[in-house]
Design an enzyme around this catalytic site. Structure first.
Site, PDB file in Angstrom:
ATOM      1  N   CYS A   6      -0.359   4.115   2.111  1.00 24.34           N
ATOM      2  CA  CYS A   6      -0.219   3.895   3.557  1.00 24.34           C
ATOM      3  C   CYS A   6       1.227   4.111   3.999  1.00 24.34           C
ATOM      4  CB  CYS A   6      -0.576   2.459   3.949  1.00 24.34           C
ATOM      5  SG  CYS A   6      -2.109   1.857   3.287  1.00 24.34           S
ATOM      6  N   ASP A   7       2.160   3.571   3.243  1.00 19.48           N
ATOM      7  CA  ASP A   7       3.533   3.478   3.732  1.00 19.48           C
ATOM      8  C   ASP A   7       4.520   4.380   2.997  1.00 19.48           C
ATOM      9  OD1 ASP A   7       2.613   1.555   5.476  1.00 19.48           O
ATOM     10  OD2 ASP A   7       3.062  -0.099   4.132  1.00 19.48           O
ATOM     11  N   CYS A  29       0.830  -1.195   0.000  1.00 20.29           N
ATOM     12  CA  CYS A  29       0.000   0.000   0.000  1.00 20.29           C
ATOM     13  C   CYS A  29       0.870   1.253   0.000  1.00 20.29           C
ATOM     14  CB  CYS A  29      -0.909  -0.028   1.231  1.00 20.29           C
ATOM     15  SG  CYS A  29      -1.971   1.415   1.372  1.00 20.29           S
TER      16      CYS A  29
END
Lengths: 103, 301
Positions: B133-134, B130
């Site tokens: 997300c990261d 992701c």
């Protein structure tokens, strides 16, 4: 016991020097799965006295995140006697959080 | 016994629960992890009607609260099997058994893994599925994205604004994704295309340090990267239901827009159904249809 917010200034006293095992939750405000995990950790913290649960916001505490090589969140790291014992990355249900602490 | 058992508490399953409860049917929602499904990973939803901006977490939480207020019951256990009786159907979970007149399978999909040694061990230590997300962890670092679809292209574009350098690795020399995104990527000076290549090995000490890629002539190159974002598609979470309902060769449940499967009284909703557009709005639409069909079925019971 409630979840305690931890930063660089109290990481040593709250985590590394803790007598009890400490479950560290690395998280951020913009992270959806972290927000889902939070109430689960709140519940576990209230129910158990054999483990301390602390929360670290990686945006405020980027040095701690870097020091512990956290590159995905939510990231749970279990510390025992001042050292990392194990870690789990990603949202997990309550039963798995409990297993993670127990095993 | 419940009128309707819904497996999966993502947008499709929860919307099904709303429609079922408003039709005054009893509803049990079974969920393996937590409510919301994969939408909780989306920081900002911009394409859902009437919501110009809403976070995936807020969307999921609102939907969950709405469903609960309508009286759906929730049990957080993973469904591992369906016993398809003529009148009574049973969903077997890791902990128990639940009986229903009908079942809606709304289990969604999960990230497809690369299948390279060490991948699992390095999740959160350099391997991510992701980018939104990261990505923030890779400011001024070098990363690679592997995949050839829209997700891979969008991930590479997103990361190119954060990371120092982005390799985009794809096993073919053409992409399945949108032309506009490809064009924008080609204009980025810090994006390097590594085509006709596959990732063959992950090298790590405490965390990922480099990867090896092999091109179609067999030449192996080592790329020094801090992160590898895997975007090689998704796989439907239908493994436990293949003996109950027909699946296509990729594992998606075979059903048309009416969400009716080949098994009487068993319906499907969301990303795990055979369909061409997998979006939040099509997932919730499926939920409404599957619940309505289930209600119809029960009323003829």
């Amino acid at each position: 016991m409630a979840v305690i917010k931890v930063g660089k200034e109290n990481f040593e006293s709250e985590v590394l020097n803790s007598e009890k095992p400490v479950l560290v939750d690395f998280n951020a405000n913009w992270c959806g799965p972290c927000k889902m995990l939070k109430p689960i950790l709140d519940e576990v913290a209230e129910e158990r006295s054999d483990v301390k649960i602390v929360s670290i916001n990686i945006d405020d505490e980027d040095e701690l995140a870097e020091d512990y090589s956290v590159y995905s969140i939510p990231c749970l790291v279990l510390f025992k006697n001042g050292a990392e014992a194990k870690r789990s990355v990603g949202l997990i249900p309550k039963a798995e959080v409990e297993n993670f602490i127990n095993e | 016994m419940f009128d309707i058992i819904i497996i999966g508490a993502g947008p499709a399953g929860l919307t099904a629960a709303i429609y079922a409860r408003r039709a005054e049917k009893t509803v049990l929602v079974l969920e393996a992890k937590s409510y919301g499904g994969q939408i909780i990973n989306t920081p900002d939803i911009e394409n859902y009607p009437v919501c110009p901006h809403i976070s995936g977490f807020d969307f999921a939480t609102g939907l969950y609260e709405q469903t609960k207020a309508l009286g759906a019951e929730f049990v957080f256990e993973k469904a591992v099997d369906i016993i398809n009786g003529e009148k009574i159907k049973e969903v077997v979970t890791e902990k128990g058994k639940y009986q229903g007149k009908t079942i809606i399978i709304a289990t969604g999909s999960e990230n497809r893994k690369l299948g390279v040694d060490g991948e699992d061990r390095l999740i959160g230590r350099g391997i991510s599925y992701c980018a939104t997300c990261d990505g923030a962890f890779y400011r001024k670092k070098t990363v690679a994205v592997v995949g050839g679809g829209n997700t891979a292209l969008e991930d590479a574009l997103y990361l190119s604004d954060i990371a120092e350098k982005v390799y985009l690795i794809h096993r073919r020399d053409t992409f399945r994704g949108e032309e506009a995104t490809i064009k924008r990527l080609k204009e980025k000076t810090n994006v390097e295309f590594v085509l006709n290549s596959t990732v063959t090995s992950l090298n790590a000490e405490k965390r990922l340090t480099s990867i090896e890629v092999k091109d179609k002539d067999g030449k192996v190159t080592q790329l020094f990267v801090n992160g590898l974002f895997v975007a090689v598609g998704r796989i439907p979470e239908t493994q436990n239901f293949g003996k109950t309902v027909n699946l296509d060769e990729s594992g998606y449940v075979v059903a048309g827009e009416n969400c009716i499967t080949n098994a009487d009284g068993i319906f499907v909703a969301g990303d795990n159904r055979v369909k061409s557009v997998r979006q939040l709005v099509t997932a919730t639409a499926d939920g409404a249809i599957a619940a309505t069909e289930a209600v119809k079925y029960i009323n003829q019971f």
